[in-house]
Design an enzyme around this catalytic site. Structure first.
Site, PDB file in Angstrom:
ATOM      1  CE  LYS A   1      20.053  51.528  24.299  1.00 44.38           C
ATOM      2  NZ  LYS A   1      19.483  50.788  22.936  1.00 44.38           N
TER       3      LYS A   1
ATOM      4  NE  ARG B   1      40.706  42.126  30.224  1.00 43.32           N
ATOM      5  CZ  ARG B   1      41.921  42.666  29.876  1.00 43.32           C
ATOM      6  NH1 ARG B   1      42.295  43.737  29.752  1.00 43.32           N
ATOM      7  NH2 ARG B   1      42.740  41.537  30.148  1.00 43.32           N
TER       8      ARG B   1
ATOM      9  CG  HIS C   1      43.792  37.685  32.695  1.00 43.67           C
ATOM     10  ND1 HIS C   1      43.538  37.044  31.352  1.00 43.67           N
ATOM     11  CD2 HIS C   1      44.446  39.072  32.289  1.00 43.67           C
ATOM     12  CE1 HIS C   1      43.789  37.563  30.437  1.00 43.67           C
ATOM     13  NE2 HIS C   1      44.441  38.814  30.763  1.00 43.67           N
TER      14      HIS C   1
HETATM   15  C1  NCD Z   1      46.743  42.635  32.550  1.00 40.94           C
HETATM   16  C2  NCD Z   1      45.371  42.646  33.048  1.00 40.94           C
HETATM   17  O1  NCD Z   1      44.388  43.235  32.390  1.00 40.94           O
HETATM   18  O2  NCD Z   1      44.962  41.870  34.055  1.00 40.94           O
HETATM   19  N1  NCD Z   1      46.831  42.880  31.218  1.00 40.94           N
HETATM   20  C3  NCD Z   1      46.776  41.853  30.294  1.00 40.94           C
HETATM   21  O3  NCD Z   1      45.807  41.182  30.281  1.00 40.94           O
HETATM   22  N2  NCD Z   1      47.911  41.568  29.540  1.00 40.94           N
HETATM   23  C4  NCD Z   1      47.543  43.309  33.583  1.00 40.94           C
HETATM   24  C5  NCD Z   1      47.294  44.791  33.696  1.00 40.94           C
HETATM   25  O4  NCD Z   1      46.318  45.362  33.138  1.00 40.94           O
HETATM   26  O5  NCD Z   1      48.114  45.171  34.465  1.00 40.94           O
END
Ligand code: NCD
Length: 337
Positions: A86, A107, A135
């Site tokens: 939105k 995420r 990550h």
């Molecule tokens: C990874 C990611 O999302 O970066 N997966 C994860 O979190 N274990 C790797 C991937 O998606 O290939």
């Protein structure tokens, strides 16, 4: 680093002693993750688990880790189910959700988005992956796994060697892991990727400045011959402009039992952040490796729960109180330690 109340956004925040602290707390979480005991140390606390990009293990692992500490989880998955469609800004979403939660995991497909969100949050935010950037919790669980696997061979992280294979340009797990390995001494890293999917130069330079011995290769077999760890990754299809472009690179570096037997040292540990792409045209880590005792991919996912429990306990300042709120469990438990 002072963990209490901190956002965990990047591996750049960590010094070696911080990693040691996370790992020591993670070790203490084992009886709880194995359901030998239960703890209610986070009873009443709420995790806001917000995943705006595909995820199975990271999302459920964060949620399970919080539940195992006695906390509750509230989840949002997908843009289509959130007010971001939105036109709400990430900061406004943060202002709202941090009123409902004690800690937030997030995420999001955009680089820097989780830091942007955290800047307006009233509670700690943990980065579950921001686009092709970082990550950090995956890197910590990867290194925790490496440490455990090498300890069985009376080896430590210092002096280890690892081959990272696949889409190193877009793979945020290898970005964060590379930064983390820079904290250790005499580490050797072999980067195996198509030229176009090389690890970003800025990360390579930073590793070299920290004393890591980095080499690059565009072929698999000879390059995996004398490393302790092979760390395979998926072509990050979602980061390409089209599926056709990703298809050019798919299936280039396949590791299967025959390749492993011919080229790897007998005890080379096989890792992958998962998901592995098991479609026939990709098949980067063949299922014929599933009975290979050196395949550590499901030990990685188990270790992820321990490491995320540790991060929650540190950020919410209960790491030394976990056992005080513990009790035996009563249900049937088939898990082996
Ligand atoms: C990874 C990611 O999302 O970066 N997966 C994860 O979190 N274990 C790797 C991937 O998606 O290939």
């Amino acid at each position: 680093m002072n963990f209490t109340g901190a956002h965990i956004l990047s591996i750049n925040q960590f010094q070696r002693e911080d990693v040691d602290q996370v790992f020591a707390v993670a070790d203490n979480m084992e009886p709880y993750a194995l359901r030998k005991r239960a703890t209610r140390v986070l009873e009443g606390a709420i995790l806001g688990n917000m995943f705006f990009e595909a995820s199975t293990r990271t999302r459920v692992s964060f949620g399970s880790a919080f539940n195992l500490l006695g906390g509750e989880v509230r989840e949002t998955a997908g843009f289509e189910n959130s007010a971001l469609v939105k036109g709400e800004s990430l900061q406004d979403t943060a202002r709202v959700l941090s009123g409902f939660s004690d800690v937030i995991c997030m995420r999001h497909p955009q680089i820097g988005s989780v830091a942007d969100f955290a800047s307006a949050s009233r509670v700690p935010v943990l980065n579950g992956g921001d686009g092709a950037n970082e990550h950090p919790t995956q890197a910590l669980l990867d290194l925790y796994t490496i440490r455990k696997e090498l300890a069985q061979k009376s080896r430590g992280i210092d002096g280890m060697s690892i081959a990272m294979i696949g889409d190193l340009r877009h793979g945020r797990t290898v970005h964060s892991l590379s930064k983390l390995l820079s904290l250790y001494t005499k580490v050797r890293v072999v980067l195996i990727s198509p030229q176009e999917l090389s690890l970003p130069e800025i990360i390579i330079e930073s590793m070299r400045r920290s004393g890591v011995d980095v080499s690059e290769s565009h072929e698999l077999t000879q390059s995996i011959a004398d490393v302790d760890i092979v760390y395979s990754t998926r072509i990050q299809e979602e980061r390409f402009s089209s599926k056709q472009e990703a298809d050019i690179y798919r299936g280039k570096f396949r590791l299967n039992q025959a390749v492993y037997t011919q080229y790897c040292q007998p005890n080379t540990v096989i890792m992958h952040p998962l998901p592995r792409d098991s479609r026939a045209d990709a098949n980067e880590l063949d299922i014929d490796l599933d009975n290979n005792p050196n395949l550590a991919i499901f030990r990685q996912t188990d270790n992820g729960v321990l490491v995320r429990m540790a991060l929650f306990a540190l950020v919410l300042d209960v790491a030394d109180k976990v056992d005080d709120f513990s009790s035996p469990v009563h249900w049937y438990n088939s898990r082996q330690s």
